[in-house]
Design a protein around this motif. Structure first.
Motif, short mmCIF file in Angstrom:
data_model
loop_
_atom_site.label_atom_id
_atom_site.label_comp_id
_atom_site.label_asym_id
_atom_site.label_seq_id
_atom_site.Cartn_x
_atom_site.Cartn_y
_atom_site.Cartn_z
N GLN A 36 0.81 -1.22 0.00
CA GLN A 36 0.00 0.00 0.00
C GLN A 36 0.85 1.27 0.00
N LEU A 37 2.14 1.12 -0.10
CA LEU A 37 3.05 2.26 0.05
C LEU A 37 2.79 3.34 -1.00
N GLU A 38 2.69 2.97 -2.24
CA GLU A 38 2.48 3.96 -3.30
C GLU A 38 1.11 4.64 -3.15
N GLN A 39 0.11 3.87 -2.75
CA GLN A 39 -1.22 4.46 -2.54
C GLN A 39 -1.19 5.48 -1.41
N ALA A 40 -0.47 5.14 -0.33
CA ALA A 40 -0.35 6.06 0.81
C ALA A 40 0.39 7.34 0.40
N GLN A 41 1.44 7.19 -0.38
CA GLN A 41 2.18 8.36 -0.86
C GLN A 41 1.29 9.29 -1.69
N ALA A 42 0.46 8.69 -2.53
CA ALA A 42 -0.46 9.48 -3.35
C ALA A 42 -1.48 10.21 -2.46
N LEU A 43 -1.99 9.52 -1.44
CA LEU A 43 -2.94 10.15 -0.52
C LEU A 43 -2.29 11.30 0.24
N SER A 44 -1.02 11.15 0.60
CA SER A 44 -0.34 12.21 1.35
C SER A 44 -0.28 13.49 0.52
N LYS A 45 -0.09 13.35 -0.78
CA LYS A 45 -0.08 14.52 -1.66
C LYS A 45 -1.48 15.11 -1.80
N GLU A 46 -2.47 14.22 -1.89
CA GLU A 46 -3.86 14.69 -2.02
C GLU A 46 -4.29 15.48 -0.80
N TYR A 47 -3.88 15.02 0.40
CA TYR A 47 -4.27 15.67 1.65
C TYR A 47 -3.32 16.81 2.05
N LYS A 48 -2.30 17.03 1.20
CA LYS A 48 -1.36 18.15 1.37
C LYS A 48 -0.46 18.02 2.60
N PHE A 49 -0.01 16.78 2.85
CA PHE A 49 1.06 16.59 3.83
C PHE A 49 2.32 17.25 3.29
N TYR A 50 3.10 17.83 4.21
CA TYR A 50 4.36 18.47 3.82
C TYR A 50 5.34 17.46 3.26
N ASN A 51 5.33 16.24 3.83
CA ASN A 51 6.29 15.22 3.41
C ASN A 51 5.74 13.83 3.75
N PHE A 52 6.24 12.83 3.05
CA PHE A 52 5.92 11.43 3.32
C PHE A 52 7.23 10.70 3.56
N LEU A 53 7.36 10.04 4.73
CA LEU A 53 8.60 9.33 5.07
C LEU A 53 8.31 7.84 5.25
N ALA A 54 8.82 7.04 4.33
CA ALA A 54 8.74 5.58 4.47
C ALA A 54 9.89 5.14 5.38
N ARG A 55 9.56 4.59 6.53
CA ARG A 55 10.59 4.26 7.52
C ARG A 55 11.00 2.79 7.40
N LYS A 56 12.31 2.59 7.29
CA LYS A 56 12.87 1.24 7.18
C LYS A 56 13.18 0.75 8.59
N THR A 57 12.23 0.08 9.19
CA THR A 57 12.31 -0.23 10.61
C THR A 57 13.52 -1.09 10.98
N GLY A 58 14.12 -0.76 12.11
CA GLY A 58 15.21 -1.55 12.66
C GLY A 58 14.73 -2.54 13.71
N ARG A 59 13.42 -2.77 13.78
CA ARG A 59 12.86 -3.64 14.81
C ARG A 59 13.21 -5.11 14.62
N PHE A 60 13.55 -5.50 13.40
CA PHE A 60 13.75 -6.92 13.13
C PHE A 60 15.19 -7.36 13.38
N TYR A 61 15.71 -6.95 14.53
CA TYR A 61 17.04 -7.39 14.95
C TYR A 61 16.90 -8.13 16.27
N ASP A 62 17.42 -9.35 16.31
CA ASP A 62 17.36 -10.18 17.51
C ASP A 62 18.62 -9.92 18.33
N HIS A 63 18.48 -9.17 19.43
CA HIS A 63 19.63 -8.81 20.26
C HIS A 63 20.27 -10.03 20.91
#
Length: 302
Positions: A102-129
């Motif tokens: 859904q990433l591209e759809q969300a980016q398009a919506l962010s422009k439609e709703y006039k968000f200043y910016n869209f940041l796709a975050r590459k999560t670091g959660r998938f690290y097993d300490h």
């Protein structure tokens, strides 16, 4: 926690604004509560000097998987009310396998709703300490500790966290990940950005990663996934908890001025402990030279 849950949050913002008409008010929230007028008022208080980062990790059928119990239509309505009232907003989107499509759809919506910016975050959660490796699933538990479902790592390489992807390379270079932490130089993000954190109880700390060690449940029960930084524990005690505990009174903004706090020996010992035998492993984990999973998520001054 989410600041909008504080019953006096608008008054707190008004107090900041009264003290300084140009102070930059920067808020992170899931936007899931209150009516439109509340968000319009935040925009009015900011008056052009502030920003809200809305954590919308998916659309109507996926947002709730990470933002538990948040209703998509309510959160989006609130963000739109803030933007329409003149507020500056960024859409932060943590990418999981469940919302990757859904990433591209969300980016398009962010422009439609006039968000200043869209940041796709590459999560670091998938690290097993514990096992020093990447793991594919992050369990989501109910209030009784029972697993309901899992969040999964993104499929596409461009959506994965670069540091987590190179764990095995680091281990080969240094023998083990813990060996890397002991050897790496530290480039402190808080020092680079002239930042401090003041906790809810008034303790002045270098960054929110110190704060996590004091209050996050994972640092009191390491069975919680995705797990705390095991390297930060020596002889059964947590390094940061022990270190801050010795200076806690001196770092208390309720008792002392900020000038007094900064005269504490805590800060010189902090710098000293970026190297040597008593090295602070939380600092090495977060701001080491080769493994920067937090900053690789996107949006850092680094």
């Amino acid at each position: 926690g989410d600041p909008i849950m504080h019953p006096e949050f608008l008054d707190i913002l008004r107090d900041f604004r009264k003290k300084n008409p140009k102070l930059w008010l920067y808020i992170h929230t899931n936007g899931g509560v209150h009516d439109s007028s509340y968000w319009q008022e935040i925009a009015n208080i900011m008056n052009g000097y502030g920003q809200i980062d809305f954590g919308f990790d998916g659309l109507e059928d996926t947002l709730h998987l990470y933002r538990r119990n948040v209703k998509y239509d309510v959160a989006m309505r609130n963000a739109k009310a803030f933007i329409d009232a003149g507020g500056r907003a960024q859409w932060n989107y943590i990418v999981f396998r469940q919302n990757e499509h859904q990433l591209e759809q969300a980016q398009a919506l962010s422009k439609e709703y006039k968000f200043y910016n869209f940041l796709a975050r590459k999560t670091g959660r998938f690290y097993d300490h514990t096992n020093e490796c990447e793991y594919p699933n992050w369990p989501v538990l109910d209030k009784n500790g029972m697993q309901e479902y899992v969040l999964e790592s993104p499929v596409k390489e461009e959506h994965k966290n670069p540091s987590v992807q190179k764990i095995e390379v680091i281990k080969k270079m240094h023998g083990s990940f813990k060996s890397y932490l002991k050897q790496t130089a530290i480039k402190c993000d808080a020092l680079l950005g002239n930042k401090v954190v003041i906790t809810a109880e008034g303790v002045v700390l270098p960054c929110n990663f110190f704060e996590h060690n004091l209050y996050d449940a994972r640092f009191f029960n390491r069975e919680f996934m995705p797990g705390a930084n095991d390297a930060s524990f020596y002889n059964g005690y947590n390094q940061i908890q022990e270190f801050v505990g010795r200076y806690k009174d001196e770092l208390d903004i309720n008792k002392h001025s900020l000038e007094y706090v900064f005269e504490s020996l805590f800060w010189s010992e902090l710098v000293y402990r970026w190297s040597g035998r008593e090295k602070l492993m939380e600092c090495a984990m977060t701001c080491g030279e080769k493994f920067t999973k937090v900053w690789d998520q996107g949006g850092s001054i680094r």
